[in-house]
Enzyme design. Structure first.
Site, PDB file in Angstrom:
ATOM      1  N   GLU A 296      -5.093   3.568   6.317  1.00 49.61           N
ATOM      2  CA  GLU A 296      -4.710   3.532   4.708  1.00 49.61           C
ATOM      3  C   GLU A 296      -5.513   4.546   3.963  1.00 49.61           C
ATOM      4  O   GLU A 296      -4.842   5.200   2.709  1.00 49.61           O
ATOM      5  CB  GLU A 296      -5.285   2.011   4.227  1.00 49.61           C
ATOM      6  CG  GLU A 296      -5.112   1.613   2.783  1.00 49.61           C
ATOM      7  CD  GLU A 296      -5.759   0.379   2.534  1.00 49.61           C
ATOM      8  OE1 GLU A 296      -5.393  -0.735   3.261  1.00 49.61           O
ATOM      9  OE2 GLU A 296      -6.367   0.318   1.396  1.00 49.61           O
TER      10      GLU A 296
ATOM     11  N   ARG B 192       0.787  -1.440   0.079  1.00 52.52           N
ATOM     12  CA  ARG B 192      -0.044   0.082   0.047  1.00 52.52           C
ATOM     13  C   ARG B 192       0.759   1.340   0.006  1.00 52.52           C
ATOM     14  O   ARG B 192       0.484   2.338   0.607  1.00 52.52           O
ATOM     15  CB  ARG B 192      -1.103   0.052   1.342  1.00 52.52           C
ATOM     16  CG  ARG B 192      -1.904  -1.014   1.237  1.00 52.52           C
ATOM     17  CD  ARG B 192      -2.835  -1.178   0.079  1.00 52.52           C
ATOM     18  NE  ARG B 192      -3.865  -2.296   0.098  1.00 52.52           N
ATOM     19  CZ  ARG B 192      -3.266  -3.471  -0.551  1.00 52.52           C
ATOM     20  NH1 ARG B 192      -2.207  -3.766  -1.041  1.00 52.52           N
ATOM     21  NH2 ARG B 192      -4.025  -4.511  -0.405  1.00 52.52           N
TER      22      ARG B 192
ATOM     23  N   SER C   2     -10.655  -0.870   3.312  1.00 50.00           N
ATOM     24  CA  SER C   2      -9.983  -0.754   4.411  1.00 50.00           C
ATOM     25  C   SER C   2      -9.605   0.614   5.039  1.00 50.00           C
ATOM     26  O   SER C   2      -8.990   1.356   4.381  1.00 50.00           O
ATOM     27  CB  SER C   2      -8.841  -1.843   4.233  1.00 50.00           C
ATOM     28  OG  SER C   2      -9.035  -2.960   3.782  1.00 50.00           O
TER      29      SER C   2
HETATM   30  C1  LIG Z   1     -15.604  -0.831  -0.847  1.00 46.74           C
HETATM   31  C2  LIG Z   1     -14.271  -0.518  -1.149  1.00 46.74           C
HETATM   32  C3  LIG Z   1     -13.423  -1.604  -1.329  1.00 46.74           C
HETATM   33  C4  LIG Z   1     -11.930  -1.379  -1.610  1.00 46.74           C
HETATM   34  N1  LIG Z   1     -11.323  -2.310  -1.591  1.00 46.74           N
HETATM   35  C5  LIG Z   1      -9.785  -2.295  -1.758  1.00 46.74           C
HETATM   36  C6  LIG Z   1      -8.789  -3.358  -2.257  1.00 46.74           C
HETATM   37  O1  LIG Z   1      -9.270  -4.627  -1.947  1.00 46.74           O
HETATM   38  N2  LIG Z   1      -7.670  -2.966  -2.216  1.00 46.74           N
HETATM   39  C7  LIG Z   1      -7.056  -1.784  -2.308  1.00 46.74           C
HETATM   40  O2  LIG Z   1      -5.861  -1.466  -2.549  1.00 46.74           O
HETATM   41  N3  LIG Z   1      -7.741  -0.721  -2.210  1.00 46.74           N
HETATM   42  C8  LIG Z   1      -9.359  -1.080  -2.117  1.00 46.74           C
HETATM   43  N4  LIG Z   1     -10.049   0.387  -1.868  1.00 46.74           N
HETATM   44  C9  LIG Z   1      -9.535   1.467  -1.759  1.00 46.74           C
HETATM   45  C10 LIG Z   1      -9.650   2.228  -3.129  1.00 46.74           C
HETATM   46  O3  LIG Z   1     -10.799   1.599  -3.832  1.00 46.74           O
HETATM   47  C11 LIG Z   1      -8.184   2.384  -3.796  1.00 46.74           C
HETATM   48  O4  LIG Z   1      -7.438   2.908  -3.072  1.00 46.74           O
HETATM   49  C12 LIG Z   1      -8.528   3.046  -5.014  1.00 46.74           C
HETATM   50  O5  LIG Z   1      -7.445   2.939  -6.126  1.00 46.74           O
HETATM   51  C13 LIG Z   1      -8.829   4.630  -5.025  1.00 46.74           C
HETATM   52  O6  LIG Z   1      -9.114   5.212  -6.379  1.00 46.74           O
HETATM   53  P1  LIG Z   1      -9.858   6.479  -6.361  1.00 46.74           P
HETATM   54  O7  LIG Z   1      -9.561   6.757  -7.920  1.00 46.74           O
HETATM   55  O8  LIG Z   1     -11.139   6.392  -5.747  1.00 46.74           O
HETATM   56  O9  LIG Z   1      -8.733   7.481  -5.650  1.00 46.74           O
HETATM   57  P2  LIG Z   1      -9.232   8.634  -4.762  1.00 46.74           P
HETATM   58  O10 LIG Z   1      -9.738   8.120  -3.289  1.00 46.74           O
HETATM   59  O11 LIG Z   1      -9.934   9.926  -5.395  1.00 46.74           O
HETATM   60  O12 LIG Z   1      -7.745   9.211  -4.480  1.00 46.74           O
HETATM   61  C14 LIG Z   1      -6.949   8.682  -3.626  1.00 46.74           C
HETATM   62  C15 LIG Z   1      -5.548   9.219  -3.452  1.00 46.74           C
HETATM   63  O13 LIG Z   1      -4.821   9.205  -4.760  1.00 46.74           O
HETATM   64  C16 LIG Z   1      -4.805  10.645  -5.047  1.00 46.74           C
HETATM   65  N5  LIG Z   1      -5.027  10.494  -6.544  1.00 46.74           N
HETATM   66  C17 LIG Z   1      -6.185  10.085  -7.180  1.00 46.74           C
HETATM   67  N6  LIG Z   1      -5.943   9.976  -8.421  1.00 46.74           N
HETATM   68  C18 LIG Z   1      -4.545  10.527  -8.706  1.00 46.74           C
HETATM   69  C19 LIG Z   1      -3.899  10.969 -10.105  1.00 46.74           C
HETATM   70  N7  LIG Z   1      -4.270  10.686 -11.150  1.00 46.74           N
HETATM   71  N8  LIG Z   1      -2.616  11.494  -9.721  1.00 46.74           N
HETATM   72  C20 LIG Z   1      -1.979  11.697  -8.453  1.00 46.74           C
HETATM   73  N9  LIG Z   1      -2.799  11.677  -7.338  1.00 46.74           N
HETATM   74  C21 LIG Z   1      -3.906  10.808  -7.198  1.00 46.74           C
HETATM   75  C22 LIG Z   1      -5.740  11.357  -4.252  1.00 46.74           C
HETATM   76  O14 LIG Z   1      -5.311  12.673  -4.191  1.00 46.74           O
HETATM   77  C23 LIG Z   1      -5.849  10.886  -3.150  1.00 46.74           C
HETATM   78  O15 LIG Z   1      -4.463  11.013  -2.289  1.00 46.74           O
HETATM   79  C24 LIG Z   1     -11.550  -0.002  -1.589  1.00 46.74           C
HETATM   80  C25 LIG Z   1     -12.435   0.989  -1.459  1.00 46.74           C
HETATM   81  C26 LIG Z   1     -13.746   0.823  -1.341  1.00 46.74           C
HETATM   82  C27 LIG Z   1     -14.946   1.864  -1.092  1.00 46.74           C
END
Ligand SMILES: Cc1cc2nc3c(=O)[nH]c(=O)nc-3n(C[C@H](O)[C@H](O)[C@H](O)COP(=O)(O)OP(=O)(O)OC[C@H]3O[C@@H](n4cnc5c(N)ncnc54)[C@H](O)[C@@H]3O)c2cc1C
Length: 339
Positions: free
Chosen positions: A335, A165, A239
């Site tokens: 996380e 992570r 998580s």
């Molecule tokens: C139900 C559920 C289950 C999940 N299961 C998992 C799992 O199994 N494994 C796992 O690893 N994660 C999991 N996650 C967490 C999440 O889905 C991941 O971390 C995902 O990659 C976040 O993507 P996002 O586009 O929503 O990011 P955001 O929440 O929009 O951003 C997350 C971070 O990344 C930064 N960011 C986003 N995009 C960019 C970009 N293009 N350039 C620079 N910075 C950026 C943002 O500023 C922020 O700091 C889960 C979440 C939920 C709600």
């Protein structure tokens, strides 16, 4: 491209469903639009928050930063051989749709990462992982634009310094780049990985003896749907805490006191503990405090039962961290990205 918008609610743009508003909000569909925003910001001189799907974010207050939503789309085949395919994927593509697209083409390597919410561009941030696979296993490179200068830079997978992570984007170069494209190398004759968690059990229940990529993807989807709350029904960010990694010596002394403790081998002879188990042992699984709670089926997940504020979720996470510390002398780390 739209002019920057003022006072935009982010309630539907974060999976916790926290009702905060961005003083200044823009979205970009291309690298050119992103560079235009970077030019504009040379006058505004504001801090910037890049938003993907908002599924790994907790807003504890109205963000003071200028929020830029990444909407760069596209899946392009860069090279194609008999064994593998190299893809360039827009950071604003939905992750799960991208996984399904590849599974349908029979390109293997990311099927175990089915149903993770969010966008492709956030994947490298924390090296997303689940069910025995991580983004780093198939990531070839990450293309970025520097937030201050607008200059392009490509990080090889090795330069991304992926860990559990973790990546360089959360550490050394935090807040310096916008990820615009991610390159993946996928296999055309991939072996399925069914060893992790209950995938094999689920495949047995589905009566599938020789699983295809699609079968593994479906098994992972079934398991996740049975365990994890759907953010469209119950606000959450998956998580909330990382699994803590401790030294072998510390683990030995914990094991004496708590013989049932769940552990996995980690890098450099260290030991990874199951944070969910630790939280559960503290009696916090299903614990509810006003509108927020620890999920009743998965103690790693904090949920928003109603119109809770981000600060309430933060306070509950503090309580969880403190209780685990008092009970096990182990420090949990969040996380989720806190803003
Ligand atoms: C139900 C559920 C289950 C999940 N299961 C998992 C799992 O199994 N494994 C796992 O690893 N994660 C999991 N996650 C967490 C999440 O889905 C991941 O971390 C995902 O990659 C976040 O993507 P996002 O586009 O929503 O990011 P955001 O929440 O929009 O951003 C997350 C971070 O990344 C930064 N960011 C986003 N995009 C960019 C970009 N293009 N350039 C620079 N910075 C950026 C943002 O500023 C922020 O700091 C889960 C979440 C939920 C709600």
């Amino acid at each position: 491209m739209q002019e920057p918008q003022k006072n935009i609610s982010l309630k539907t743009l974060n999976t916790f469903g926290i009702d905060v508003s961005a003083e200044l909000f823009s979205s970009f569909n291309t690298e050119e639009e992103l560079k235009y925003l970077i030019e504009l910001n040379k006058n505004e001189k504001k801090e910037v928050l890049i938003l993907g799907g908002g599924s790994n974010i907790l807003f504890t207050k109205n963000p003071e930063q200028w929020v830029w939503q990444n909407c760069i789309k596209g899946i392009e085949v860069i090279s194609d051989s008999s064994n593998e395919v190299l893809l360039k994927v827009g950071a604003g593509e939905n992750w799960h749709n991208f996984v399904l697209y590849c599974v349908d083409k029979n390109w293997g390597g990311i099927e175990n990462l089915s149903l993770i919410p969010g966008c492709v561009g956030a994947g490298p941030m924390q090296n997303i992982g689940a069910y025995g696979a991580e983004l780093k296993d198939t990531c070839h490179a990450v293309e970025c634009i520097e937030r201050k200068t607008g200059q392009s830079k490509t990080f090889t997978a090795q330069e991304c310094e992926f860990g559990y992570r973790e990546s360089i984007f959360k550490q050394k170069v935090k807040d310096q780049y916008v990820i615009t494209y991610v390159y993946f190398k996928l296999s055309k004759n991939a072996k399925v990985n069914t060893q992790y968690g209950s995938i094999q059990q689920e495949l047995d229940a589905m009566q599938i003896a020789e699983p295809t990529l699609k079968d593994v993807s479906n098994a992972v989807i079934n398991i996740r749907q049975s365990k994890l709350p759907n953010p469209s029904e119950l606000g959450n960010a998956g998580s909330f805490f990382k699994n803590p990694v401790i030294s072998e010596a510390k683990f030995k002394s914990l094991k004496e006191k708590f013989p049932q403790i769940i552990s996995y081998p980690a890098a450099n002879g260290n030991v990874k503990l199951a944070a969910g188990w630790l939280i559960e042992q503290c009696g916090l699984k299903g614990f509810r405090q006003n509108n927020v709670g620890v999920h009743s089926k998965q103690a790693l997940v904090i949920v928003n039962y109603g119109n809770s504020k981000g600060s309430e979720i933060w306070e509950l996470s503090e309580k969880v961290i403190q209780t685990v510390k008092d009970t096990f002398d182990v420090e949990l780390e969040r996380e989720v990205n806190i803003y």
